[in-house]
Every structure is written in C-alpha cells, then in structure tokens.
Scaffold this motif. Structure first.
Motif, PDB file in Angstrom:
ATOM      1  N   THR A   4       4.109 -46.873 -16.562  1.00 19.84           N
ATOM      2  CA  THR A   4       5.082 -46.051 -15.740  1.00 19.84           C
ATOM      3  C   THR A   4       7.043 -46.576 -16.437  1.00 19.84           C
ATOM      4  O   THR A   4       6.627 -48.307 -16.397  1.00 19.84           O
ATOM      5  N   ASN A   5       7.456 -46.181 -17.105  1.00 17.23           N
ATOM      6  CA  ASN A   5       8.884 -46.312 -17.374  1.00 17.23           C
ATOM      7  C   ASN A   5       9.717 -46.592 -16.188  1.00 17.23           C
ATOM      8  O   ASN A   5      10.102 -45.626 -15.348  1.00 17.23           O
ATOM      9  N   PRO A   6      10.561 -47.342 -16.432  1.00 14.64           N
ATOM     10  CA  PRO A   6      12.064 -47.631 -15.610  1.00 14.64           C
ATOM     11  C   PRO A   6      13.042 -45.593 -15.398  1.00 14.64           C
ATOM     12  O   PRO A   6      12.943 -45.797 -14.568  1.00 14.64           O
ATOM     13  N   SER A   7      12.804 -44.595 -16.592  1.00  9.51           N
ATOM     14  CA  SER A   7      13.355 -43.163 -16.504  1.00  9.51           C
ATOM     15  C   SER A   7      12.175 -43.104 -15.214  1.00  9.51           C
ATOM     16  O   SER A   7      12.813 -42.390 -14.249  1.00  9.51           O
ATOM     17  N   GLU A   8      10.973 -42.618 -15.484  1.00 11.36           N
ATOM     18  CA  GLU A   8      10.351 -41.900 -14.392  1.00 11.36           C
ATOM     19  C   GLU A   8      10.677 -42.952 -12.608  1.00 11.36           C
ATOM     20  O   GLU A   8      10.202 -42.024 -12.059  1.00 11.36           O
ATOM     21  N   ASN A   9      10.417 -43.852 -13.093  1.00  4.84           N
ATOM     22  CA  ASN A   9      11.309 -44.437 -11.086  1.00  4.84           C
ATOM     23  C   ASN A   9      12.254 -43.908 -10.771  1.00  4.84           C
ATOM     24  O   ASN A   9      12.149 -43.737  -9.535  1.00  4.84           O
ATOM     25  N   GLN A  12      11.900 -41.047  -9.704  1.00  2.00           N
ATOM     26  CA  GLN A  12      10.733 -40.538  -8.470  1.00  2.00           C
ATOM     27  C   GLN A  12      11.844 -41.245  -7.392  1.00  2.00           C
ATOM     28  O   GLN A  12      11.530 -40.502  -6.737  1.00  2.00           O
ATOM     29  N   ASN A  13      12.953 -42.278  -7.460  1.00  2.00           N
ATOM     30  CA  ASN A  13      13.425 -42.592  -6.598  1.00  2.00           C
ATOM     31  C   ASN A  13      14.482 -41.423  -5.737  1.00  2.00           C
ATOM     32  O   ASN A  13      14.766 -41.718  -4.457  1.00  2.00           O
ATOM     33  N   TRP A  14      14.615 -40.537  -7.402  1.00  2.00           N
ATOM     34  CA  TRP A  14      16.263 -39.359  -6.772  1.00  2.00           C
ATOM     35  C   TRP A  14      15.142 -38.705  -5.584  1.00  2.00           C
ATOM     36  O   TRP A  14      15.929 -37.975  -4.896  1.00  2.00           O
TER      37      TRP A  14
END
Length: 184
Positions: A4-9, A12-14
């Motif tokens: 997973t990359n930071p933009s996917e995290n 997902q958090n959003w």
C-alpha cells in the motif's frame, strides 16, 4: 514490506472519517426527528377538545412553525457540515448556536398561539382554585388550634387603623380647643 502507498492510506482514512461523520449526522437527525415526534405527541395530548376550532387551528399553526424552525436548523447544520467537509473552518459553537436559535424560535412559535394562551389561562385558573382551597384549609386548621388566621390579623389591622384615625381626630380637636383658649 506492504504494497500500500501513502495516498491509498489517506484515501482509506478519509473514507473512514466521512463514514463516521455520516453516521454521526444520521444519528443526530434521528434524534431530532424523535424529539420532534415527542413534541408533537405532547402537543397533541395537551389540546383540549373543548377549545374552538379557531383556537385549535392556531395551535396547529404554532406546531407547524415549530416544525419549520427545527427543520431549518437541521438544514443549516447539514449545510455547515458540508462546508466543514469542504475545508471551511466552522467553529463547533456555530452548531450549538444553530440549535439554540431553533429552540428560541420554536418557543416563540408555541407561546404566541391562542391555544398556548388558553392552556396557560386554564393552568393559572386551576392554580388559583388550588391556592384558595389550601388557604381555606389553613384558615380552618389555625382556627381549630386557636391561632390567629390571616383574616383575624387583617381585622386587627383595620381596627388599629380606626383607632389611629380617631386618635388623630381627637388630637386635632384638642389643638383647636387649645388655640381657642390661648386666643382669649
């Protein structure tokens, strides 16, 4: 290592955050609807069937005003939540103020109806009748124990005023007699 990359995290958090916000808004809206339903139930049970159709219609108009005040507040809250989600800095106090204004508006809508005035008059009349009954019972109890009642005290006060009036009358007459004697 994870794939997973930071933009996917972040996405997902959003999404989780938005889901929580949506759940909170839905819960708030449900509580508002429940509160409105409880208000309607208590308002309808308070209606006196002996009231005129005009008074009852005025009471219903008051309820409609209350409903509109609550719905306007819900709409404003929804709009401000959307503004906050779009990045606008919305102070939490603004949400409180929306609902305080709605409560004030709702109170004004109810208290300016002829139905409210009629119910208030009935309540005051019932309170005065109850007070009179309690006062009579108190008078009887005090009298039974040989204690002075309010009526007894008022009677003594009237008699005392009469004695003072007579005393002033006698003093005035004495002053006239003394003036006559000194004048000779």
């Amino acid at each position: 290592m994870t794939d997973t990359n930071p933009s996917e995290n972040a996405a997902q958090n959003w999404n989780e955050y938005m889901g929580e916000m949506n759940d909170a808004f839905i819960n708030s809206l449900e509580r508002n609807v429940e509160a409105q339903t409880a208000f309607v139930d208590s308002w309808m049970s308070a209606f006196d069937t002996s009231e005129t159709d005009e008074t009852a219609a005025d009471g219903m108009e008051g309820y409609v005003g209350v409903y509109n005040a609550w719905m306007d507040a819900a709409q404003k809250q929804f709009e401000r939540i959307n503004d906050a989600l779009e990045g606008e800095d919305v102070p939490v106090e603004e949400f409180r103020d929306i609902w305080l204004k709605a409560a004030n508006d709702a109170f004004k809508e109810v208290t300016t109806t002829s139905e409210f005035a009629s119910m208030t008059a009935d309540s005051v009349e019932n309170s005065m009748t109850y007070k009179q009954t309690v006062d009579e019972a108190t008078e009887q109890t005090l009298s039974a124990f040989g204690l002075p009642t309010e009526n007894d005290i008022q009677e003594v006060g009237k008699r005392l005023l009469e004695v003072e009036r007579r005393q002033h009358d006698i003093e005035r007459k004495l002053d006239q007699i003394l003036d006559t004697i000194e004048g000779e």
